[in-house]
Scaffold this motif. Structure first.
Motif: not given
Length: 64
Positions: A52-59, A61-64
């Motif tokens: 979940m930490a990885a997914e939130v960070v990805f969303e 940083d990469e999708c924001g």
């Protein structure tokens, strides 16, 4: 969060936060020692699963 803008690649920068950083600030978590790029460190500090930490960070940083 007065300025509604998320930062990337860090939990906090100059009073602005990433998605998890907003939560950390609200909870009073000391985030300066947390490596924002280490899913285990982030997940431990926020008491969430590493995936979940990885997914939130990805969303953030990469999708924001």
């Amino acid at each position: 969060m007065p300025n509604k803008r998320l930062v990337a690649d860090t939990l906090e920068a100059d009073g602005q936060f990433c998605t998890l950083g907003v939560l950390g600030a609200k909870r009073g978590i000391e985030m300066s020692a947390i490596d924002a790029h280490c899913r285990e460190t982030v997940s431990g500090a926020f008491r969430i699963a590493p995936a979940m930490a990885a997914e939130v960070v990805f969303e953030n940083d990469e999708c924001g």
